[in-house]
Design a protein around this motif. Sequence first.
Motif, mmCIF file in Angstrom:
data_model
loop_
_atom_site.group_PDB
_atom_site.id
_atom_site.type_symbol
_atom_site.label_atom_id
_atom_site.label_comp_id
_atom_site.label_asym_id
_atom_site.label_seq_id
_atom_site.Cartn_x
_atom_site.Cartn_y
_atom_site.Cartn_z
ATOM 1 N N PRO B 7 0.830 -1.209 0.000
ATOM 2 C CA PRO B 7 0.000 0.000 0.000
ATOM 3 C C PRO B 7 0.862 1.257 0.000
ATOM 4 C CG PRO B 7 -0.019 -1.027 2.169
ATOM 5 C CD PRO B 7 0.753 -1.937 1.265
ATOM 6 N N TYR B 8 0.229 2.385 -0.271
ATOM 7 C CA TYR B 8 0.941 3.659 -0.234
ATOM 8 C C TYR B 8 1.495 3.916 1.165
ATOM 9 C CZ TYR B 8 -0.488 5.228 -4.885
ATOM 10 O OH TYR B 8 -0.637 5.357 -6.243
ATOM 11 N N LYS B 9 0.698 3.582 2.143
ATOM 12 C CA LYS B 9 1.130 3.838 3.527
ATOM 13 C C LYS B 9 0.938 2.563 4.333
ATOM 14 C CE LYS B 9 -1.719 7.288 4.297
ATOM 15 N NZ LYS B 9 -2.465 6.986 3.090
ATOM 16 N N TYR B 11 0.645 1.205 7.986
ATOM 17 C CA TYR B 11 0.468 1.497 9.413
ATOM 18 C C TYR B 11 0.472 0.170 10.147
ATOM 19 C CZ TYR B 11 -1.097 6.328 8.618
ATOM 20 O OH TYR B 11 -1.167 7.648 8.288
ATOM 21 N N GLU B 13 -0.535 -2.255 13.195
ATOM 22 C CA GLU B 13 -1.636 -2.296 14.150
ATOM 23 C C GLU B 13 -1.090 -1.893 15.518
ATOM 24 O OE1 GLU B 13 -4.836 -3.155 13.409
ATOM 25 O OE2 GLU B 13 -4.242 -3.431 11.315
ATOM 26 N N PRO B 84 1.391 4.323 15.610
ATOM 27 C CA PRO B 84 2.558 4.209 14.760
ATOM 28 C C PRO B 84 2.539 5.276 13.666
ATOM 29 C CG PRO B 84 0.952 2.531 14.208
ATOM 30 C CD PRO B 84 0.482 3.181 15.461
ATOM 31 N N CYS B 92 4.591 8.131 -6.000
ATOM 32 C CA CYS B 92 4.484 9.311 -6.861
ATOM 33 C C CYS B 92 5.866 9.886 -7.165
ATOM 34 C CB CYS B 92 3.585 10.350 -6.215
ATOM 35 S SG CYS B 92 1.924 9.719 -5.911
ATOM 36 N N ASN B 110 3.646 13.673 11.508
ATOM 37 C CA ASN B 110 2.206 13.745 11.783
ATOM 38 C C ASN B 110 1.870 13.906 13.265
ATOM 39 O OD1 ASN B 110 1.101 13.788 9.305
ATOM 40 N ND2 ASN B 110 0.566 11.623 9.215
ATOM 41 N N GLU B 382 4.727 14.285 -3.603
ATOM 42 C CA GLU B 382 4.284 13.435 -2.485
ATOM 43 C C GLU B 382 3.294 14.150 -1.562
ATOM 44 O OE1 GLU B 382 4.950 10.122 -1.429
ATOM 45 O OE2 GLU B 382 5.563 9.895 -3.502
ATOM 46 N N GLY B 383 3.086 15.453 -1.802
ATOM 47 C CA GLY B 383 2.032 16.153 -1.067
ATOM 48 C C GLY B 383 2.397 16.568 0.344
ATOM 49 N N ILE B 384 3.606 16.277 0.793
ATOM 50 C CA ILE B 384 4.009 16.665 2.153
ATOM 51 C C ILE B 384 5.056 17.767 2.052
ATOM 52 C CG2 ILE B 384 5.226 15.904 4.237
ATOM 53 C CD1 ILE B 384 4.077 13.078 3.677
#
Lengths: 457, 457
Positions: B7-9, B11, B13, B84, B92, B110, B382-384
């Motif tokens: 996936p793109y990100k 995380y 659990e 996490p 991208c 974040n 990457e939008g950040i």
Amino acid sequence: MADKNIPYKIYLEENEMPLNWYNVRADMKNKPAPLLNPGTHQPMTAEELGGVFCADLVAQELDNDTPYIPIPEEIRKFYKMYRPSPLVRAYCLEEKLGTPAKIYYKFEGNNTSGSHKLNSAIAQAYYAKKQGLKGVTTETGAGQWGTALSMACAYLGLDCKVYMVKVSYEQKPFRREVMRTYGASVTPSPSMETNVGRKILAEHPGTTGSLGCAISEAVEVAVSNPGYRYVLGSVLNQVLLHQSVIGLETKAAMDKYGVKPDLIIGCAGGGSNLGGLIAPFMGQKLRGEEDYRIIAVEPASCPSLTRGVFAYDFCDTGMVCPLAKMYTLGSDFIPAPNHAGGLRYHGMSPVLSQLYHDGLMEAVSVPQTKVFDAAELFARCEGILPAPESSHAIRVAIDEALKCKESGEEKTILFGLTGTGYFDMVAYEKYHDGKMDDYIPTDEELQSYFAKLPKVE
Amino acid sequence: MADKNIPYKIYLEENEMPLNWYNVRADMKNKPAPLLNPGTHQPMTAEELGGVFCADLVAQELDNDTPYIPIPEEIRKFYKMYRPSPLVRAYCLEEKLGTPAKIYYKFEGNNTSGSHKLNSAIAQAYYAKKQGLKGVTTETGAGQWGTALSMACAYLGLDCKVYMVKVSYEQKPFRREVMRTYGASVTPSPSMETNVGRKILAEHPGTTGSLGCAISEAVEVAVSNPGYRYVLGSVLNQVLLHQSVIGLETKAAMDKYGVKPDLIIGCAGGGSNLGGLIAPFMGQKLRGEEDYRIIAVEPASCPSLTRGVFAYDFCDTGMVCPLAKMYTLGSDFIPAPNHAGGLRYHGMSPVLSQLYHDGLMEAVSVPQTKVFDAAELFARCEGILPAPESSHAIRVAIDEALKCKESGEEKTILFGLTGTGYFDMVAYEKYHDGKMDDYIPTDEELQSYFAKLPKVE
């Protein structure tokens, strides 16, 4: 006191993210009233709207019937860069308040625009690109929408012209600089670049601008430049449609853990965040499947739902836009200094206005200092510095949680945390220094604005 | 070009989050040299250190043997508020560069402090609270550490006194205001509140301060106020220990998807982020289980690893702190204006210094303008919006990905994205306006500082 099965943050898996937006209008018995041509007072046709907006967005704007509209793959790809956003269980806030209520918030601030605005920005930029346009124009107040749009345009390689309310342009140079980083051109409004800007400056030489005025300029530039269209970050039906991704993710995350909110709370300026958050829940309510209490929270200084009138009004100061039927304070209403820049608009989304008018949701207004009390309390125990706009929802969520503490009720409260306050530290500074302005307009003032509403038969 | 399964990100659990920190010193054959008493040049004892630091933190500082140290439950609870953190696959960016390399970054921005600093701030505040202290003192440069510590102290109800480098205090009023929101007191350094501050002001009346000077003031206040201890956001062994949570999460996420990095890149100021990111990977390398290329990236204006000397030096300008053996440019080295405030420290973590000295990692330095080129490219795809510090790592990750493009190698590149640049827009503005300062110190300049290093047998 923690429910062992519910994590602090619920992230959906990528393959659980919504494939469709949900169009709440499809389930509304009373549809939102159509936009009217400001000259003829006749409903705007797709052709007329097509001069201002992209064709696909016009179709979405006018579609009152299709409940689910597919999210194009390229938009879903962009969403994956910053979504799913977390649904957070506010364990620390609950503990601090000593409430039996269970508090959840959907946090939309974990992206560089700092708010939920990116959800619609990428959609609108995508359709503009698909139509082969060169670029888009828009206005921005606090700067969240302008930042979001500049991010979306940079990603797709579109030109982006932003008209930024002059007072924000001057007070928020960093917002301007973020937009520049994403390649947007940013012009303080009113400007000498447009007819409407020149006219307003001639009439009010010292004006620091308003959102309504910046909208007029952005629309003028869009319609007078081939290959450009205008885009808007709130109020419109299409924007609420795109923002439904917030509510759809929230509901999927809650369903996954068998949680049902009793109460859904969101701040309301133009209505995009609240409309998006409540969409699927309101759908169930409209279809008679479930019931929820839904509360819109607005600033006491700009109380369109709680003290406005439900009538056709101009969306902009320059009166170049269509008329919309909505709760409004009058298109030239200027709120007292209020640091929630995103909640200073005179009107309210026609969809939410209709739902409120039909008794399907409630509204309350809160004074600014009390909002910052809540913001600081929240920041200290949940660790997130909230935007002033979002803090309106926090205020009412805390108030409701404290009512539960008194009554002993274990209600489940859901609220929308739309964004972060990193660019709002001037407001926090005023709060710390005891210099907040809590002015509330008088009834006489409001009546004077209502008297100037356009007469629509 | 996307690997369908990743996936793109990613995380983790909640139940996959680390229960222990990893202490890389336990696996080092050559341990980092001990801190020395600046008067006697003898190794600092736990008792001596206990006057400055909390007892539990002294134990962690001196522990070269225990590989895994349990993370107390209250700290793990706080971690769950913002961790996490995501491991992001930069699809991208890869597409934009047209590289066959697979790029991953661990994003620590974040949270409201905007960086990884919170990982150690909560640990240090927790042990201070556990010891029954009233409060802690510290210094901050760019403000990320001060913000992180004020957040941790607000959460635990500890007093927090921050000495902020005067130039940052004046140029970054918003950072100061965030700390105030979290209830910290913030004093511009050098100040008239301390002996060392008064002395420095008498000698250099117009000084805008330095990190080394602010450290001296914070230490003086801690040792002269009962119930207070000093805490530090980088350099120390204990800080690298706490920051190992970054690397442990990263490795767990990569292992989950069967990914192994060929190359690990991080920016290096005092070394906390890089030390944390590489910890478990370096552990494997030290134990001979796996091999990785590891690259520290530092600004060309403050090149402690690439151009400094490996020697005992003062950690602070006032020379009140212990001596540390590290790569250093000399404790009164002042770098040219450089907007990566977190990378302006004259020294480098003793742990990383030893690992670098032993050939277990590489180091490169990069000029400021090229760093911002990379930052803007990254932000747009990457939008950040990255912090200037983090952008040093982005620069080298991009360079390595472009080498892969030439060679056709499908390397897996991992880098640490330590934080966001919301409070660094003045730097971005200078970049947009072509006003960056790319000054690099001459060999003669550096030699003049080296000549003043303390003589330790």
